[in-house]
Design a protein around this motif. Structure first.
Motif, PDB file in Angstrom:
ATOM      1  N   UNK B  75       4.882 -12.501 -12.039  1.00  0.00           N
ATOM      2  CA  UNK B  75       4.439 -11.377 -11.205  1.00  0.00           C
ATOM      3  C   UNK B  75       4.371 -10.098 -12.014  1.00  0.00           C
ATOM      4  N   UNK B  78       1.285 -10.182 -13.975  1.00  0.00           N
ATOM      5  CA  UNK B  78       0.091  -9.983 -13.169  1.00  0.00           C
ATOM      6  C   UNK B  78      -0.139  -8.521 -12.809  1.00  0.00           C
ATOM      7  N   UNK B  79       0.956  -7.742 -12.736  1.00  0.00           N
ATOM      8  CA  UNK B  79       0.782  -6.320 -12.423  1.00  0.00           C
ATOM      9  C   UNK B  79      -0.046  -5.626 -13.500  1.00  0.00           C
ATOM     10  N   UNK B  81      -2.565  -7.039 -15.068  1.00  0.00           N
ATOM     11  CA  UNK B  81      -3.903  -7.632 -15.147  1.00  0.00           C
ATOM     12  C   UNK B  81      -4.636  -7.409 -13.829  1.00  0.00           C
ATOM     13  N   UNK B 102      -3.286  -1.381  -2.222  1.00  0.00           N
ATOM     14  CA  UNK B 102      -2.635  -2.681  -2.382  1.00  0.00           C
ATOM     15  C   UNK B 102      -2.561  -3.080  -3.857  1.00  0.00           C
ATOM     16  N   UNK B 103      -3.353  -2.416  -4.702  1.00  0.00           N
ATOM     17  CA  UNK B 103      -3.208  -2.629  -6.139  1.00  0.00           C
ATOM     18  C   UNK B 103      -1.854  -2.169  -6.675  1.00  0.00           C
ATOM     19  N   UNK B 105       0.993  -2.738  -5.112  1.00  0.00           N
ATOM     20  CA  UNK B 105       2.070  -3.538  -4.521  1.00  0.00           C
ATOM     21  C   UNK B 105       3.026  -4.092  -5.563  1.00  0.00           C
ATOM     22  N   UNK B 106       2.474  -4.552  -6.680  1.00  0.00           N
ATOM     23  CA  UNK B 106       3.314  -5.116  -7.728  1.00  0.00           C
ATOM     24  C   UNK B 106       4.313  -4.113  -8.284  1.00  0.00           C
ATOM     25  N   UNK B 108       5.598  -1.644  -6.296  1.00  0.00           N
ATOM     26  CA  UNK B 108       6.328  -1.048  -5.185  1.00  0.00           C
ATOM     27  C   UNK B 108       7.392  -2.029  -4.710  1.00  0.00           C
ATOM     28  N   UNK B 109       8.570  -1.522  -4.408  1.00  0.00           N
ATOM     29  CA  UNK B 109       9.648  -2.386  -3.923  1.00  0.00           C
ATOM     30  C   UNK B 109       9.241  -3.071  -2.624  1.00  0.00           C
ATOM     31  N   UNK B 110       9.815  -4.266  -2.391  1.00  0.00           N
ATOM     32  CA  UNK B 110       9.390  -5.056  -1.234  1.00  0.00           C
ATOM     33  C   UNK B 110       9.597  -4.310   0.082  1.00  0.00           C
ATOM     34  N   UNK B 113       7.326  -1.339   0.485  1.00  0.00           N
ATOM     35  CA  UNK B 113       5.927  -1.685   0.726  1.00  0.00           C
ATOM     36  C   UNK B 113       5.739  -2.272   2.120  1.00  0.00           C
ATOM     37  N   UNK B 118       4.075   4.077   0.644  1.00  0.00           N
ATOM     38  CA  UNK B 118       3.655   4.240  -0.744  1.00  0.00           C
ATOM     39  C   UNK B 118       4.012   5.648  -1.192  1.00  0.00           C
ATOM     40  N   UNK B 162      -3.903  -0.480 -10.394  1.00  0.00           N
ATOM     41  CA  UNK B 162      -2.804  -1.212 -11.037  1.00  0.00           C
ATOM     42  C   UNK B 162      -2.443  -0.624 -12.391  1.00  0.00           C
TER      43      UNK B 162
END
Lengths: 272, 257
Positions: B75, B78-79, B81, B102-103, B105-106, B108-110, B113, B118, B162
């Motif tokens: 994960x 992926x943040x 990429x 939503x880009x 999200x990676x 941002x804490x669960x 989010x 945000x 991102x």
């Protein structure tokens, strides 16, 4: 299985649209189904003449016993109707909140763990097979007579339905947005919140309202086993042969349920 | 730098998506991957962020073999990429701004989010990204109200938000008309130059590939059959990659230049 053969002319020199094999099988299936209906009617003695001969009794009951309704009874009825509504509303609200985690665990595109998926699915199937009346009886035994057991029974019952309906909507959503959030490093909760939730929100609201409608009607019946609401006084008045009060209960319940259904259906039509 | 070392990928149904791929992708390059459909272009691009996972070999990004990564490391990777899809993959029922956010999200804490909280700087970043693709005024409009080209630019803005090091674009213009396709490709190229983001794009139009790419990679049946600078590429090269003569529909045309 459909027969894999090239369409050929039959005896009349015509090419059939449905292959003969399929036609024969369909005919047999239809005959068997009709036979089953006949057997069912015979064993339950569901003969049309019984309805025809019994019909005058129904008219007599309405004319002599139910009419005229005792309108002065309306205060008690209103209080109990309100209780019925409260039971339905409370149980539905709780169920809509608690069904979400189960629904996502029951959706194969979100929950990829096969074991958890099967277990939750099985558990919810079992819950749905128990009629709400049985649930109410059990809860009356546990927490005693009154609306609380009704709320509990309706909650469990609607939890099963909602989780099932919702999980099916979740399985049919567009998987693109889920993939996009996964690809940007989002975890499973973020995928649910930002990929799945916006897509199922209209369905979720619509199902919740539908279950509320069901629960209003179901809570009428639940009163019969002592789980509170309008059903409880309906049974009580029936036992006392106070048919004038029963008539008031029936008419007012009918009006209330119709109004609730109408409003809810209107809202649902606008949603999806 | 991204390095493929003897990477192969066999799908569960036995189909071989990638066959022994060896590649080095340098930082800041604009690479176009060409090939017929089914040649393994998508598989190649998607194995970089492991939307599909290679079954053999090593895929080294910034010195680490990403194929050994655990869920959490993956994960994290992926943040960095960004990805752009043929069908945009926006949540159609929500606003453009929410889609672009939503880009983040990676990053941002669960809990944060899930509550939709945000940070303000992320909102600013999202608006900046929208501004860079020229549709900042659409921020509060629902995504399904936009045209295809605008939706694709929203998805580019989402990738930009991102702050990625790499952008993967899987057939980004396959659903768009020629003029819009050029706008989208120009946006991608501009971002590649300004932010020095390594960019991989799948295309099947040869004129577009030659116009925008620094480097072209040709694929056929899961194998890399060509790899070289765009300047060295001719129609002959494409005929070799495709294994047939060039046809009219291999060319997009329609650039407004």
């Amino acid at each position: 299985m459909q027969p894999v053969t090239k369409p050929q002319k039959n005896n009349n020199g015509r090419i059939p649209i449905i292959p003969r094999q399929t036609k024969t099988r369909m005919t047999i299936i239809v005959l068997v189904v009709v036979l089953l209906y006949a057997i069912a009617a015979f064993f339950t003695k569901a003969y049309p003449n019984r309805i025809i001969t019994g019909f005058p009794h129904v008219i007599d009951f309405v004319k002599d016993d139910l009419f005229p309704p005792n309108w002065s009874y309306y205060k008690t009825v209103s209080t109990r109707l309100l209780e019925t509504w409260n039971m339905a509303l409370l149980s539905t609200t709780l169920a809509t909140l608690f069904c979400l985690p189960f629904a996502f665990l029951m959706a194969s595109n979100i929950n990829t763990n096969k074991y958890v998926y099967s277990i939750v699915r099985f558990g919810m199937n079992v819950l749905r097979t128990i009629p709400e009346l049985i649930l109410a009886l059990i809860l009356v035994a546990v927490v005693g007579l009154g609306p609380l057991s009704g709320v509990g029974a309706l909650f469990l019952f609607s939890l099963g339905i909602l989780a099932k309906l919702l999980s099916e909507s979740i399985e049919s959503i567009d998987k693109g947005p889920l993939e996009a959030i996964r690809a940007s490093g989002g975890n499973v909760f973020q995928v649910i919140r930002y990929g799945a939730m916006p897509q199922i929100l209209p369905h979720f609201t619509s199902y919740s309202l539908y279950v509320l409608e069901i629960n209003v009607r179901a809570s009428v019946v639940l009163g019969f086993v002592g789980a509170g609401g309008i059903g409880q006084i309906l049974r009580q008045q029936l036992n006392l042969f106070r048919f004038d009060n029963v008539a008031t209960i029936i008419i007012m319940t009918f009006i209330a349920v119709t109004i609730i259904d109408m409003i809810s259906t209107r809202i649902r039509e606008r949603l999806v | 730098m991204i390095e493929f070392k003897n990477v192969s990928l066999t799908y569960p149904n036995g189909h071989q998506g990638l066959k022994n791929v060896n590649l080095k992708l340098n930082d800041g390059e604009f690479i176009v991957v060409v090939g017929l459909s089914g040649a393994g272009k998508s598989t190649l691009i998607r194995s970089i962020n492991q939307l599909v996972k290679p079954t053999e070999g090593e895929l080294i990004i910034d010195g680490e073999n990403t194929l050994n990564f655990k869920e959490k490391q993956l994960r994290q990777l992926r943040t960095k990429i960004g990805m752009i899809f043929q069908n945009y993959n926006l949540v159609k029922r929500t606003s453009v701004l929410k889609n672009v956010l939503s880009g983040r999200l990676g990053h941002t804490g669960t809990i944060r989010s899930l509550l939709g909280l945000y940070p303000q700087e992320d909102v600013k970043l999202a608006l900046e990204s929208l501004d860079r693709v020229g549709i900042v005024e659409k921020a509060y409009i629902r995504a399904d109200q936009l045209s295809g080209g605008q939706q694709q630019r929203v998805s580019i803005a989402r990738a930009l938000t991102q702050k990625p090091k790499v952008i993967l674009a899987d057939e980004p213009v396959a659903s768009l008309d020629p003029p819009t396709s050029h706008i989208v490709m120009k946006d991608l190229k501009k971002i590649n130059r300004e932010d020095n983001i390594t960019t991989l794009v799948n295309l099947h139009f040869i004129d577009m590939a030659m116009e925008y790419a620094d480097r072209i990679i040709g694929m056929r049946a899961g194998e890399v059959v060509f790899d070289g600078p765009a300047s060295s590429v001719t129609e002959k090269t494409f005929e070799e990659i495709y294994g047939r003569k060039i046809k009219e529909d291999d060319v997009l045309g329609g650039d407004e230049k």
